[in-house]
Motif scaffolding. Structure first.
Motif, PDB file in Angstrom:
ATOM      1  N   UNK A  38       0.894  -1.350   0.026  1.00 33.89           N
ATOM      2  CA  UNK A  38       0.637   0.210  -0.117  1.00 33.89           C
ATOM      3  C   UNK A  38       0.781   1.207   0.104  1.00 33.89           C
ATOM      4  N   UNK A  39       2.244   1.502   0.023  1.00 32.26           N
ATOM      5  CA  UNK A  39       2.797   2.187   0.828  1.00 32.26           C
ATOM      6  C   UNK A  39       3.742   2.959  -1.253  1.00 32.26           C
ATOM      7  N   UNK A  40       3.849   1.605  -1.821  1.00 34.71           N
ATOM      8  CA  UNK A  40       5.203   1.969  -3.213  1.00 34.71           C
ATOM      9  C   UNK A  40       4.485   2.768  -3.350  1.00 34.71           C
ATOM     10  N   UNK A  41       3.839   3.057  -3.982  1.00 31.89           N
ATOM     11  CA  UNK A  41       3.354   4.488  -4.670  1.00 31.89           C
ATOM     12  C   UNK A  41       3.541   5.770  -3.586  1.00 31.89           C
ATOM     13  N   UNK A  42       3.659   5.340  -2.790  1.00 31.14           N
ATOM     14  CA  UNK A  42       3.472   6.498  -1.728  1.00 31.14           C
ATOM     15  C   UNK A  42       4.575   7.418  -1.744  1.00 31.14           C
ATOM     16  N   UNK A  43       5.372   6.119  -1.255  1.00 29.35           N
ATOM     17  CA  UNK A  43       7.208   7.180  -1.303  1.00 29.35           C
ATOM     18  C   UNK A  43       8.131   7.536  -2.344  1.00 29.35           C
ATOM     19  N   UNK A  44       7.105   7.740  -3.705  1.00 26.13           N
ATOM     20  CA  UNK A  44       8.017   8.191  -3.935  1.00 26.13           C
ATOM     21  C   UNK A  44       6.778   9.677  -4.441  1.00 26.13           C
ATOM     22  N   UNK A  45       6.406  10.379  -3.425  1.00 29.30           N
ATOM     23  CA  UNK A  45       5.644  11.366  -3.634  1.00 29.30           C
ATOM     24  C   UNK A  45       7.084  12.498  -2.111  1.00 29.30           C
ATOM     25  N   UNK A  46       6.461  13.595  -2.069  1.00 31.32           N
ATOM     26  CA  UNK A  46       7.529  13.609  -1.182  1.00 31.32           C
ATOM     27  C   UNK A  46       6.722  14.146   0.049  1.00 31.32           C
ATOM     28  N   UNK A  47       8.267  13.960   1.263  1.00 36.64           N
ATOM     29  CA  UNK A  47       8.199  14.377   2.243  1.00 36.64           C
ATOM     30  C   UNK A  47       7.703  12.889   2.704  1.00 36.64           C
ATOM     31  N   UNK A  48       6.987  11.964   2.270  1.00 37.42           N
ATOM     32  CA  UNK A  48       6.460  10.986   2.495  1.00 37.42           C
ATOM     33  C   UNK A  48       7.791   9.326   3.068  1.00 37.42           C
ATOM     34  N   UNK A  49       7.192   8.879   4.539  1.00 34.66           N
ATOM     35  CA  UNK A  49       8.444   8.020   5.013  1.00 34.66           C
ATOM     36  C   UNK A  49       7.246   7.182   5.278  1.00 34.66           C
ATOM     37  N   UNK A  50       7.965   6.100   5.084  1.00 38.06           N
ATOM     38  CA  UNK A  50       6.506   4.783   5.750  1.00 38.06           C
ATOM     39  C   UNK A  50       7.090   4.664   7.000  1.00 38.06           C
ATOM     40  N   UNK A  51       5.759   4.857   7.710  1.00 40.17           N
ATOM     41  CA  UNK A  51       5.704   4.890   9.308  1.00 40.17           C
ATOM     42  C   UNK A  51       5.928   2.650   9.662  1.00 40.17           C
ATOM     43  N   UNK A  52       6.738   3.612  10.335  1.00 40.77           N
ATOM     44  CA  UNK A  52       7.588   2.344  11.848  1.00 40.77           C
ATOM     45  C   UNK A  52       7.377   2.746  12.884  1.00 40.77           C
ATOM     46  N   UNK A  53       7.758   1.346  13.296  1.00 39.93           N
ATOM     47  CA  UNK A  53       7.867   0.860  14.267  1.00 39.93           C
ATOM     48  C   UNK A  53       8.877   1.933  15.481  1.00 39.93           C
ATOM     49  N   UNK A  54       8.565   2.342  16.370  1.00 38.61           N
ATOM     50  CA  UNK A  54      10.340   2.856  17.539  1.00 38.61           C
ATOM     51  C   UNK A  54      11.124   2.236  17.641  1.00 38.61           C
ATOM     52  N   UNK A  55      11.719   2.711  17.681  1.00 37.31           N
ATOM     53  CA  UNK A  55      13.227   2.710  17.620  1.00 37.31           C
ATOM     54  C   UNK A  55      13.573   2.044  16.051  1.00 37.31           C
ATOM     55  N   UNK A  56      12.883   2.465  14.872  1.00 41.04           N
ATOM     56  CA  UNK A  56      13.787   1.755  13.313  1.00 41.04           C
ATOM     57  C   UNK A  56      14.139   3.189  13.127  1.00 41.04           C
ATOM     58  N   UNK A  57      15.160   2.918  12.275  1.00 36.71           N
ATOM     59  CA  UNK A  57      15.917   4.084  11.713  1.00 36.71           C
ATOM     60  C   UNK A  57      14.727   5.024  10.486  1.00 36.71           C
ATOM     61  N   UNK A  58      14.696   6.056  11.496  1.00 33.03           N
ATOM     62  CA  UNK A  58      13.716   7.123  10.501  1.00 33.03           C
ATOM     63  C   UNK A  58      14.122   8.819  10.405  1.00 33.03           C
ATOM     64  N   UNK A  59      15.466   8.783  10.309  1.00 33.23           N
ATOM     65  CA  UNK A  59      16.666   9.743  10.046  1.00 33.23           C
ATOM     66  C   UNK A  59      16.154   9.771   8.397  1.00 33.23           C
TER      67      UNK A  59
END
Ligand code: ADP
Length: 380
Positions: A313-334
């Motif tokens: 469901x996120x595969x087309x969204x990640x090419x949008x500006x500023x979109x980051x796949x929501x992850x569980x706490x502790x995962x790298x998100x920088x």
């Protein structure tokens, strides 16, 4: 001799009634008459009332008389008219008249249903036209706003970069003790200032690139080079990150002299954005690999990893500006969510395409094409 028609045919598109008088002026009904005409037929209409059709037509079809008046003797005439019955209702009529010396015929068709359909088709075409016009207006407005935003970002980015470079330069000097020896703690703080400023500069550069692309201001400077050379360069820049993440960085394309005809700096940026993502989202012990082959006038490059993957469901969204796949706490998100839109935009600026195949937990593959320059080196 009367000029008025002695025979009236009135039919609607659904119920057709062609009424003909016999020699003695009695109606015969050639087809079922429309319900509103029945009372007239049922009534014994005498010969006198047949002499002119208008006394009763006048009451509900005033235009019929005008129409008849314009039929020249000995001619056949057809015409249509619309009659406004009430402020919000109209009816259309189609008439054919034959004015001969001995017989006069006036056939009137009420275009009821057909007319309604035609009118609603016209109305919906009109409203579609209005919608299109509104959409075009909105698009022009969006383009204007995008242009303004891009101009604003370009100016701001430029203005921000100047002081930022001073912060970067002086914090580097402080960290290296070039302005005099600093206590360890202060040296550490200066290092953090330098790191944050580098991050900010990368973000500003990304914003500048995106706004340039959106405003159609990005200029490419294509040149011929080989994939192997550039890959080596990018691998050595990313080696520390790969080492730190304990992820193997491999390529079977490195030693092949595959040709590329593209903007070299922009190509490095595409590689860097995709490879650093793969390194960032691949857990310890995993592999990131690059492969490539020629496909007609294009070189197709695939960057695969054995990382965490991207939900469908996120595969087309990640090419949008500023979109980051929501992850569980502790995962790298920088990161900023700008790396992929920029990489894809740059590929497209070269006329290429970027696609993604990924399965959650099983890794991702980003494929993109760029001109190889083998067949032609047109303007990009
Ligand atoms: P950033 O990496 O700065 O967050 P990107 O635009 O490069 O921004 O990527 C957007 C998002 O796409 C990332 O935040 C991540 O959620 C996802 N993503 C990108 N590449 C990968 C990858 N190789 N594996 C898993 N997720 C990825």
């Amino acid at each position: 001799m009367t000029c008025d028609p002695g025979v009236i045919g009135i039919f609607s598109t659904l119920d057709i009634a062609v009424l003909k008088p016999t020699a003695h002026g009695v109606f015969t009904v050639a087809a079922p008459p429309p319900h509103w005409f029945l009372p007239l037929v049922a009534d014994p209409i005498g010969d006198d009332s047949l002499v002119s059709a208008f006394p009763f037509l006048d009451s509900f079809l005033p235009n019929a008389r005008d129409f008849w008046a314009r039929v020249e003797a000995g001619s056949l005439r057809s015409g249509t008219w619309v009659q406004r019955d009430s402020p919000d209702s109209e009816s259309a009529f189609e008439a054919t008249a034959l004015r001969a010396l001995s017989e006069n015929y006036l056939l009137i068709a009420m275009l009821g249903e057909e007319f309604q359909q035609r009118r609603s088709a016209l109305q919906s075409a009109r409203s579609r036209g209005l919608e299109k016009e509104a959409l075009e207006r909105r698009n022009r407005e969006m383009e204007r706003i995008t242009g303004m935003t891009s101009d604003f970002l370009a100016t701001m980015s430029h203005e921000l970069r100047t002081p930022l470079n001073a912060i970067l330069g002086f914090s580097a000097l402080l960290t290296q003790g070039k302005g005099g020896a600093l206590p360890e703690r202060q040296q550490h703080f200066a290092g953090q200032v330098h790191q944050a400023a580098s991050h900010l500069l990368a973000l500003i550069n990304d914003l500048l690139d995106l706004s340039g692309m959106e405003a159609g201001r990005m200029r490419l400077h294509p040149e011929a080079f080989t994939l192997g050379d550039e890959l080596q360069e990018t691998f050595s820049t990313l080696a520390p990150l790969a080492l730190q993440r304990k992820v193997a960085l491999r390529s079977d394309a490195g030693c092949l002299p595959l040709p590329i005809y593209a903007d070299r700096i922009r190509f490095r940026q595409i590689l860097h954005n995709l490879l650093s993502n793969s390194l960032k989202f691949t857990p310890e012990g995993g592999t990131v690999s690059v492969s490539a082959h020629l496909e007609g006038p294009w070189i197709e490059i695939v960057i695969s990893d054995t990382g965490i993957g991207i939900p469908e469901a996120e595969q087309s969204l990640i090419f949008e500006k500023f979109y980051q796949v929501p992850r569980s706490k502790g995962d790298p998100l920088e990161g900023t969510g700008l790396g992929l839109p920029i990489a894809k935009g740059l590929v497209e600026q070269h006329g290429g395409k970027m696609s993604l195949r990924s399965r959650l937990g099983a890794g991702s593959s980003f494929t993109f094409t760029l001109p190889s320059g083998i067949f032609n080196r047109g303007e990009l």
